[in-house]
Design an enzyme around this catalytic site. Structure first.
Site, PDB file in Angstrom:
ATOM      1  N   HIS A 240       0.740  -1.113  -0.011  1.00 12.67           N
ATOM      2  CA  HIS A 240       0.082   0.001   0.004  1.00 12.67           C
ATOM      3  C   HIS A 240       0.827   1.089   0.028  1.00 12.67           C
ATOM      4  CE1 HIS A 240      -3.782  -2.217   1.514  1.00 12.67           C
ATOM      5  NE2 HIS A 240      -3.590  -2.438   0.349  1.00 12.67           N
ATOM      6  N   HIS A 358     -12.965  -2.178  -3.950  1.00  9.34           N
ATOM      7  CA  HIS A 358     -13.096  -3.590  -3.514  1.00  9.34           C
ATOM      8  C   HIS A 358     -14.692  -3.805  -3.453  1.00  9.34           C
ATOM      9  CE1 HIS A 358      -8.784  -3.448  -1.934  1.00  9.34           C
ATOM     10  NE2 HIS A 358      -8.686  -3.628  -3.164  1.00  9.34           N
TER      11      HIS A 358
END
Ligand code: GLY
Ligand code: MN
Ligand code: MN
Length: 435
Positions: A240, A358
């Site tokens: 990330h 997501h």
């Protein structure tokens, strides 16, 4: 743009799904403060957006399932000339009826007075607890009150059910207009990645490339679907990584994970390419492994395939490749059985994609991986990351992270790669970078 009619149809579908006697409550996202009195750009809650297209905060939708059509009600802010002077036009209750097709609209300031009455005589509440604790308490308080005061007189709801099995199932299957929006988001993101490949050279920084991505998104009426990851060299191994400030060095790879959002719909693309336009021998070897894993996994995206199988296909090909290169030292069976691959293949191979990057939707049903069906859209994104500290691996590969990610719609005719506008074979990437 998705039309009022489609939003109304979605509300009816949901009311039908939860059935007569149910009330569904969905709240708009609240505005988020960045610091002091400066806000983050407003992004509507995806459930709210899916059912209305309504883009304002301080709103709440109440859907009363009926014997026939049901009723959809919007609580929203009333128009306010002073507010509009600073912030632009508001819909108001009239706009809610005329432009958004609600059956009733009330000022949100009346919500606490009107909502309890709407809950009377309802059996079940569909609402996602946990997003707004203040409202959760209010709702639970009303239910307790009903129980103590009105038990004999009214039928009142005594359970709250999450929206996973109904609204989120609807959202999982994309309509033709949704696929059209997703294709635009995919095209714009693909064009941003191509631009990044064209301009990339040693001496630039990750920030320079980040800026170019945003330029393409913004000039094509898109937002960034999430903060882009622009990781040069070993930064690619930080999953990330979003600092995006370091210099880009000759001989390193650059991993970019960036997706555009159009009309609320996300795309999600990753490409990994050489900063100087030419992959080294070692980089090529590892890249070919990831690419082979991705192509094999995409081939598996067909109606009837268990979702989990897409991951298994990618893992098998990637593991075979890592064994061939000597990165993993066990046999294939052992590496799969004992999950040795997880040292370098650390995340799943994909996720649902839609209004959320997501996206919502169950991955398992009754403890079994769910089977892919036409209309679903998912990412396919195998990655191999060899951290600089991996002394068991030959030096050439240490600090190399490679992910290749595309967005794939499941269709009766096989996988439809929405993001195919950006190349990914070594020859194509090197040719584009040489232009
Ligand atoms: N960009 C987020 C992801 O790939 O899942
Ligand atoms: Mn992804
Ligand atoms: Mn991604």
């Amino acid at each position: 743009m998705i039309k009022q009619k489609e939003f109304a149809k979605r509300r009816l579908q949901l009311m039908d799904m939860v059935g007569e006697g149910a009330v569904t409550i969905i709240r708009a996202a609240s505005e988020k403060i960045r610091n002091n009195d400066a806000h983050y750009p407003y992004r509507q809650d995806s459930d709210f957006l899916y059912l209305s297209g309504f883009q304002e905060p301080e709103a709440m939708m109440v859907l009363l399932s009926g014997e026939n059509e049901g009723q959809s009600i919007l609580f929203c802010r009333e128009r306010d000339r002073y507010y509009e002077l600073w912030n632009g036009p508001m819909a108001g209750t009239r706009g809610a009826l005329e432009d958004y097709g609600f059956d009733q609209a009330w000022p949100v300031s009346e919500m606490k007075r009107r909502l309890p009455k709407l809950l009377h005589d309802r059996d079940r509440i569909y609402y996602d607890l946990g997003k707004d604790s203040e409202f959760d308490q209010l709702l639970i308080g009303w239910m307790n009150e009903f129980r103590s005061k009105t038990r004999k007189k009214f039928h009142t709801p005594d359970e709250i059910t999450a929206l996973d099995n109904n609204l989120h199932e609807l959202r999982l299957f994309k309509s033709r207009t949704e696929i059209t929006a997703m294709k635009k988001a995919a095209r714009v993101a693909a064009s941003a990645h191509r631009r990044a490949m064209r301009i990339c050279k040693p001496g630039l920084t990750e920030a320079d490339i980040h800026a170019e991505l945003l330029h393409t998104f913004t000039s094509n009426q898109c937002e960034s679907a999430y903060v882009p990851i622009v990781g040069g060299g070993a930064n690619a191994c930080i999953l990330h990584y979003i600092r995006n400030r370091d210099p880009l060095n000759d001989g390193d790879l650059l991993l970019i994970d960036a997706g555009a959002e159009y009309d609320g719909y996300a795309s999600d693309i990753t490409r990994t390419f050489p900063v100087n336009g030419k992959y080294t021998g070692a980089q090529k070897e590892l890249y070919e492994v990831v690419l082979a894993a991705q192509l094999a996994a995409i081939e598996a995206v067909r109606p009837g395939t268990p979702w989990e199988h897409v991951h298994e296909v990618a893992v098998r090909v990637a593991t075979e490749g890592m064994i061939e290169l000597g990165i993993l030292k066990s046999s294939l069976d052992e590496a799969l059985e004992d999950e040795h691959f997880k040292e370098f293949y650390v995340h799943n191979t994909g996720h649902w994609l839609g209004l959320d990057v997501h996206d919502v939707g169950e991955y398992e049903i009754d403890g079994h991986s769910r089977v892919l069906e036409a209309g679903m859209v998912l990412t396919v994104e195998p990655g191999i990351y060899i951290p600089p500290s991996a002394t068991s691996v030959a030096e050439d590969w240490r600090g190399v992270g490679i992910r290749i990610e595309d967005d794939v719609a499941v269709t009766r005719d096989g996988p439809d790669v929405l993001t195919s506008d950006v190349c990914k074979t070594i020859n194509e990437v090197e040719a584009l970078m040489a232009e």
